[in-house]
Design an enzyme around this catalytic site. Structure first.
Site, PDB file in Angstrom:
ATOM      1  N   PRO A   2      65.502 -10.903  32.143  1.00 16.46           N
ATOM      2  CA  PRO A   2      66.083 -11.995  32.919  1.00 16.46           C
ATOM      3  C   PRO A   2      67.573 -12.143  32.636  1.00 16.46           C
ATOM      4  CG  PRO A   2      64.743 -12.855  31.122  1.00 16.46           C
ATOM      5  CD  PRO A   2      64.523 -11.373  31.163  1.00 16.46           C
ATOM      6  N   GLU A   3      68.329 -12.550  33.660  1.00 19.24           N
ATOM      7  CA  GLU A   3      69.747 -12.803  33.457  1.00 19.24           C
ATOM      8  C   GLU A   3      69.928 -14.254  32.985  1.00 19.24           C
ATOM      9  OE1 GLU A   3      72.430 -10.762  35.934  1.00 19.24           O
ATOM     10  OE2 GLU A   3      70.998  -9.184  36.414  1.00 19.24           O
ATOM     11  N   LYS A  52      71.544 -14.958  26.861  1.00 20.55           N
ATOM     12  CA  LYS A  52      70.116 -14.697  26.996  1.00 20.55           C
ATOM     13  C   LYS A  52      69.311 -15.250  25.816  1.00 20.55           C
ATOM     14  CE  LYS A  52      71.090 -10.811  29.983  1.00 20.55           C
ATOM     15  NZ  LYS A  52      71.027  -9.375  30.242  1.00 20.55           N
ATOM     16  N   ASN A 160      72.424  -6.806  34.902  1.00 25.12           N
ATOM     17  CA  ASN A 160      72.788  -5.733  35.808  1.00 25.12           C
ATOM     18  C   ASN A 160      73.110  -6.208  37.227  1.00 25.12           C
ATOM     19  OD1 ASN A 160      73.353  -3.060  36.017  1.00 25.12           O
ATOM     20  ND2 ASN A 160      71.254  -2.398  36.421  1.00 25.12           N
ATOM     21  N   ARG A 256      71.972   2.391  32.255  1.00 24.92           N
ATOM     22  CA  ARG A 256      71.647   1.534  33.401  1.00 24.92           C
ATOM     23  C   ARG A 256      72.389   2.060  34.629  1.00 24.92           C
ATOM     24  NH1 ARG A 256      70.533  -3.671  31.512  1.00 24.92           N
ATOM     25  NH2 ARG A 256      69.624  -4.091  33.537  1.00 24.92           N
TER      26      ARG A 256
END
Ligand SMILES: [Zn+2]
Length: 277
Positions: A2-3, A52, A160, A256
């Site tokens: 999760p962002e 986070k 991302n 990524r």
């Protein structure tokens, strides 16, 4: 993973249901049982997110530090029997919060809270954030700006999706070395992160397209993706750029994918001459 907006939403939810209330703290799975016993029956002072990370205070010197990692979940429901492997349950007669599969769930003191925070860059969702601290770290590095935006020691919270979207919106080549990013462009990217992530906290999803690029405005089908709402480049590889029509690309960087438009963000672009908005 999760962002940051997800953690801020969780902190808000924990505060709404548990702040300044005496709560039960248990570890149905057992791995947090000793720590839970210390906190059980005490007043929960409040919860806050930093990037986070989630910090839940019971005492100025007793905090639960939570990091969900890749597979962790924290769900709030009305009281119900324990399902699955629950590391931590915080509850009252009206509500329970169940933590499953976290990367981190630890009882820490104030000194440890300070140490964790010292390792984190400014969080665009926190009122106490200092964007110039991130700017100095970016300007000290030759790494691509797209890599730096994912380093939690540079800026804390974006993942991302947000990093790809703010670079697109700023018209910046994702491979531009951090030290070549103009200060004015960084200021604009920061303001954009604050605005987009604040909206993400409000709605619980990530939307980054301007009014003129919404499905309604463009007469196109809405995007279907588990990972977000309406975006310009994230996971749109091979599809036309919503602004210029060029084919959106993905480039691997530090494990990524970075999504970008080869025309709006052509190599070397610093974002000084803006393409749109
Ligand atoms: Zn484009």
């Amino acid at each position: 993973m999760p962002e940051g907006h997800v953690l801020h939403r969780l902190a808000d939810e924990l505060n709404r249901h548990f702040a300044q209330r005496v709560v039960r703290v248990t570890s149905p799975q057992g791995r947090f049982a000793d720590e839970a016993a210390v906190l059980d029956g005490r007043e929960l002072l409040g919860a806050e997110a930093w990037g986070k990370h989630l910090f839940v205070a019971f005492d100025p010197d007793a905090w639960i530090h939570i990091h969900l990692g890749l597979i962790g979940t924290l769900t709030l429901t009305e009281p119900e029997p324990v399902r699955g492997v629950v590391r931590l349950r915080i509850g009252t007669d009206e509500q329970v919060a169940d933590l499953r599969g976290p990367q981190t769930c630890a009882l820490i003191d104030a000194a440890r809270v300070a140490t964790v925070r010292a390792g984190l860059g400014p969080d665009p969702l926190r009122a106490d954030a200092d964007p110039d601290l991130a700017r100095r770290r970016i300007h000290a590095s030759a790494k691509p700006i797209a890599a730096l935006l994912l380093e939690q020691s540079v800026v804390s919270g974006p993942g991302n999706i947000y990093r790809a979207e703010v670079l697109f919106r700023a018209g910046v080549d994702p491979m531009l070395p951090g030290k070549r990013l103009p200060r004015t462009v960084w200021n604009r990217i920061w303001d954009d992160l604050v605005a987009l992530m604040t909206e993400g906290v409000r709605t619980g999803r990530i939307d980054t397209v301007a009014e003129e690029h919404t499905p309604e405005a463009m007469g196109r089908d809405p995007r279907v993706d588990d990972h977000g709402g309406e975006v310009y480049v994230y996971r749109r590889t091979g599809q036309p750029c919503l602004v210029c029509g060029a084919t959106v690309r993905a480039t691997p960087l530090a494990g990524r994918q970075v999504y970008w438009c080869p025309r709006c963000q052509r190599p070397g672009r610093t974002g000084v001459r803006r393409v749109h908005r």
